[in-house]
Motif scaffolding. Structure first.
Motif, PDB file in Angstrom:
ATOM      1  N   ASN A 116      55.064  39.732  -4.142  1.00 48.73           N
ATOM      2  CA  ASN A 116      55.049  40.968  -3.370  1.00 48.73           C
ATOM      3  C   ASN A 116      56.354  41.732  -3.576  1.00 48.73           C
ATOM      4  O   ASN A 116      56.985  41.646  -4.623  1.00 48.73           O
ATOM      5  N   GLY A 117      56.776  42.463  -2.541  1.00 48.07           N
ATOM      6  CA  GLY A 117      57.991  43.244  -2.627  1.00 48.07           C
ATOM      7  C   GLY A 117      59.241  42.404  -2.860  1.00 48.07           C
ATOM      8  O   GLY A 117      60.222  42.885  -3.443  1.00 48.07           O
ATOM      9  N   ARG A 118      59.218  41.151  -2.436  1.00 44.61           N
ATOM     10  CA  ARG A 118      60.386  40.288  -2.645  1.00 44.61           C
ATOM     11  C   ARG A 118      60.606  40.015  -4.138  1.00 44.61           C
ATOM     12  O   ARG A 118      61.739  39.825  -4.580  1.00 44.61           O
ATOM     13  N   LEU A 119      59.526  40.006  -4.900  1.00 45.58           N
ATOM     14  CA  LEU A 119      59.659  39.840  -6.354  1.00 45.58           C
ATOM     15  C   LEU A 119      60.401  41.030  -6.950  1.00 45.58           C
ATOM     16  O   LEU A 119      61.297  40.864  -7.793  1.00 45.58           O
ATOM     17  N   LEU A 120      60.046  42.235  -6.525  1.00 41.85           N
ATOM     18  CA  LEU A 120      60.710  43.430  -7.042  1.00 41.85           C
ATOM     19  C   LEU A 120      62.186  43.434  -6.665  1.00 41.85           C
ATOM     20  O   LEU A 120      63.048  43.695  -7.517  1.00 41.85           O
ATOM     21  N   VAL A 121      62.486  43.136  -5.395  1.00 43.43           N
ATOM     22  CA  VAL A 121      63.888  43.128  -4.944  1.00 43.43           C
ATOM     23  C   VAL A 121      64.687  42.082  -5.715  1.00 43.43           C
ATOM     24  O   VAL A 121      65.813  42.351  -6.182  1.00 43.43           O
TER      25      VAL A 121
END
Length: 330
Positions: free
Chosen positions: A21-26
């Motif tokens: 999710n977004g944690r992968l992008l961050v």
């Protein structure tokens, strides 16, 4: 300083490895920043470590996250090539440009590979369901061939016993014993044949089929206009199997983009409609799956209608008569 950057890199890699999710992008952005700093102050070719996060980005659930990651890769390379080499024409830049291009393309390649794997898994699941459905059809045939024969014997011997009551009372007990033994045989056959047949919830099957269609990029809408109607277990199971067969046909043959599922009630008729906007069945014809749907609905004293006279899609209509007491109340 180097130890701190190394710890940041490892922490970012760990988070990117376990999330989509977004944690992968961050985590990927943090990793790209660390790689940029190391490449500027230590060695420009440390940009090769960007492949680690480029590979993981391809497994992200959101295309927007993948796009942001690709943009970050481009910024990382351009920043390092500008600051570390002072010119885009130097030897280092000429080597780094192909590496940059491959890292930019890698997330897209991984995304399509993962999507292909997911579709194959979904098709495997559908194939498994078809195998189970064929097994149920075999059991249904066995029920007809074995139980039907046994019940016919019970009927004939009961009629004979009725006649013997007045003519030969001494044989009545023997005939009743034979009928009892035959009845026990029938019960045993029923237990053996239906032990593997489980109830299938229509609502659960509709939700599952909607998920399957959407995973194949077929936009699906479900409108149940009469949720208060309670169907019997047999009715729900038969309708659920018909829905499953129709969904399989859509996935395998329709090339559709949209599918609408409507459940409605009118004048004693419970109707389930599945309509897609695919290529229709003019080239495919009616296969065994459609005949199976017709047979199941016939068992329920209903009927299945397949309308595919135009190349703009196929409409499957399952109609079931509603018994007294099941009608929706106003």
């Amino acid at each position: 300083m180097k130890i701190t950057l190394l710890l940041l890199y490892l922490g970012a890699f760990y988070n990117a490895l376990w999330h989509k999710n977004g944690r992968l992008l961050v985590a990927s952005l943090v990793g790209f920043i660390v790689i940029t700093i190391l490449s500027i102050y230590i060695e420009p070719f440390m940009l090769i470590f960007g492949f680690t996060f480029a590979d993981l980005l391809g497994r992200a659930k959101s295309k927007w996250h993948i796009g942001c990651g690709i943009l970050a890769i481009a910024i990382m390379f351009l920043t390092v090539m500008y600051l570390a080499t002072d010119s885009f024409l130097q030897k280092e830049s000429q080597v780094l440009v192909p590496i940059m291009m491959f890292q930019l393309v890698l997330p897209i390649l991984i995304y399509f590979v993962e999507k292909s794997k997911n579709l194959q898994a979904e098709l495997a699941d559908v194939n498994m369901q078809l195998v189970q459905q064929e097994e149920r059809q075999r059991i249904a045939r066995d029920l007809h061939d074995t139980i039907g024969h046994t019940l016919t014997m019970i009927k004939i011997r009961t009629e004979l016993t009725t006649k013997l009551i007045d003519r030969d009372p001494s044989r009545v007990k023997q005939e009743l014993d034979d009928i009892l033994a035959t009845t026990r045989t029938a019960l045993k056959q029923v237990r053996e044949l239906v032990s593997d047949m489980n109830f299938i919830s229509l609502q659960t099957e509709l939700v599952h089929c909607k998920q399957l269609l959407q995973s194949a990029n077929i936009t699906t809408s479900l409108h149940n206009q009469c949720p208060q109607i309670v169907l019997s277990s047999v009715e729900e199971t038969m309708l659920a199997l018909c829905v499953r067969e129709a969904t399989t046909n859509i996935l395998k043959h329709s090339q559709a983009k949209k599918c609408h599922i409507i459940i409605q009630y009118h004048t004693g008729q419970y109707t389930l409609i599945m309509k897609d906007d695919g290529i229709g069945l003019q080239q495919k014809g009616f296969g065994n799956g459609i005949h199976s749907m017709k047979e199941r609905m016939h068992i329920l004293q209903g009927y299945a209608t397949i309308n595919s006279h135009t190349p703009t899609g196929t409409s499957v209509t399952l109609t079931l008569p509603i018994q007294d007491g099941k009608e929706p109340t106003s």
